[in-house]
Motif scaffolding. Structure first.
Motif, mmCIF file in Angstrom:
data_model
loop_
_atom_site.group_PDB
_atom_site.id
_atom_site.type_symbol
_atom_site.label_atom_id
_atom_site.label_comp_id
_atom_site.label_asym_id
_atom_site.label_seq_id
_atom_site.Cartn_x
_atom_site.Cartn_y
_atom_site.Cartn_z
ATOM 1 N N ARG A 55 -24.630 145.372 62.151
ATOM 2 C CA ARG A 55 -23.860 145.515 60.912
ATOM 3 C C ARG A 55 -24.379 146.605 59.969
ATOM 4 N N PHE A 56 -25.678 146.899 60.051
ATOM 5 C CA PHE A 56 -26.311 147.774 59.064
ATOM 6 C C PHE A 56 -27.105 148.876 59.758
ATOM 7 N N LYS A 57 -27.440 149.887 58.983
ATOM 8 C CA LYS A 57 -28.291 150.964 59.481
ATOM 9 C C LYS A 57 -29.739 150.520 59.328
ATOM 10 N N VAL A 58 -30.197 149.735 60.284
ATOM 11 C CA VAL A 58 -31.574 149.237 60.287
ATOM 12 C C VAL A 58 -32.177 149.458 61.667
ATOM 13 N N ALA A 59 -33.481 149.643 61.675
ATOM 14 C CA ALA A 59 -34.225 149.670 62.934
ATOM 15 C C ALA A 59 -34.765 148.263 63.145
ATOM 16 N N VAL A 60 -34.378 147.657 64.252
ATOM 17 C CA VAL A 60 -34.806 146.299 64.565
ATOM 18 C C VAL A 60 -36.047 146.376 65.440
ATOM 19 N N GLY A 61 -37.126 145.794 64.952
ATOM 20 C CA GLY A 61 -38.372 145.790 65.710
ATOM 21 C C GLY A 61 -38.399 144.701 66.766
ATOM 22 N N ARG A 62 -39.511 144.639 67.458
ATOM 23 C CA ARG A 62 -39.682 143.608 68.481
ATOM 24 C C ARG A 62 -39.756 142.225 67.846
ATOM 25 N N VAL A 63 -39.345 141.237 68.604
ATOM 26 C CA VAL A 63 -39.487 139.847 68.191
ATOM 27 C C VAL A 63 -40.863 139.409 68.673
ATOM 28 N N HIS A 64 -41.794 139.272 67.724
ATOM 29 C CA HIS A 64 -43.179 138.932 68.056
ATOM 30 C C HIS A 64 -43.342 137.414 68.089
ATOM 31 N N GLU A 65 -43.608 136.886 69.250
ATOM 32 C CA GLU A 65 -43.854 135.451 69.396
ATOM 33 C C GLU A 65 -45.358 135.185 69.326
ATOM 34 N N LYS A 66 -45.959 135.795 68.323
ATOM 35 C CA LYS A 66 -47.367 135.609 67.956
ATOM 36 C C LYS A 66 -47.512 136.201 66.559
ATOM 37 N N ASN A 67 -48.579 135.865 65.874
ATOM 38 C CA ASN A 67 -48.835 136.443 64.556
ATOM 39 C C ASN A 67 -49.292 137.884 64.737
ATOM 40 N N VAL A 68 -48.728 138.784 63.935
ATOM 41 C CA VAL A 68 -49.037 140.208 64.023
ATOM 42 C C VAL A 68 -49.394 140.709 62.625
ATOM 43 N N GLY A 69 -50.460 141.500 62.525
ATOM 44 C CA GLY A 69 -50.851 142.079 61.245
ATOM 45 C C GLY A 69 -51.127 141.005 60.210
ATOM 46 N N PRO A 70 -50.590 141.182 59.008
ATOM 47 C CA PRO A 70 -50.866 140.215 57.943
ATOM 48 C C PRO A 70 -49.961 138.979 57.993
ATOM 49 N N HIS A 71 -49.067 138.937 58.943
ATOM 50 C CA HIS A 71 -48.035 137.896 58.945
ATOM 51 C C HIS A 71 -48.547 136.596 59.563
ATOM 52 N N PRO A 72 -48.430 135.491 58.814
ATOM 53 C CA PRO A 72 -48.981 134.207 59.249
ATOM 54 C C PRO A 72 -48.047 133.412 60.157
#
Length: 114
Positions: free
Chosen positions: A36-53
């Motif tokens: 629907r939008f002009k966005v870059a969709v990243g990978r779906v991380h099925e683990k915690n990555v970077g600062p994300h809990p």
């Protein structure tokens, strides 16, 4: 409609948070946003990555898409929590001062950004 952070940026990220029970829902939301939008969709991380809990998928978009995308995410997140932040070049400030939440906020691992 969510307010844009005080310091307006030219680009943003939205991190859609999910877990094992909501991975399909998050994947569908991110894929639909990509259609629907002009966005870059990243990978779906099925683990915690970077600062994300939590597990997450990143949507990267320009300020031009902000006013259309963020309200759409709010309306269609169906209980998923989403971190939205500007990109200033300072990752710590981006994830704290220039960030806000759609849904529940989660404590980030800020050490991962230092």
């Amino acid at each position: 409609m969510p307010r844009r952070p005080v310091n307006v940026h030219s680009a943003y990220h939205a991190h859609v948070y999910f877990d094992a029970d909501t991975v399909d829902q998050a994947r569908a939301l991110c894929e639909e946003a990509g259609r629907r939008f002009k966005v870059a969709v990243g990978r779906v991380h099925e683990k915690n990555v970077g600062p994300h809990p939590r597990w997450s998928c990143q949507l990267a978009f320009s300020a031009a898409e902000f006013e259309r995308l963020v309200p759409w995410l709010e309306a269609h997140r169906n209980g998923l929590d989403i971190l939205v932040h500007g990109l200033s070049g300072d990752a710590l400030r981006d994830h704290t001062e220039y960030a806000y939440w759609l849904g529940q906020d989660w404590p980030l691992d800020l050490e991962a950004l230092r």
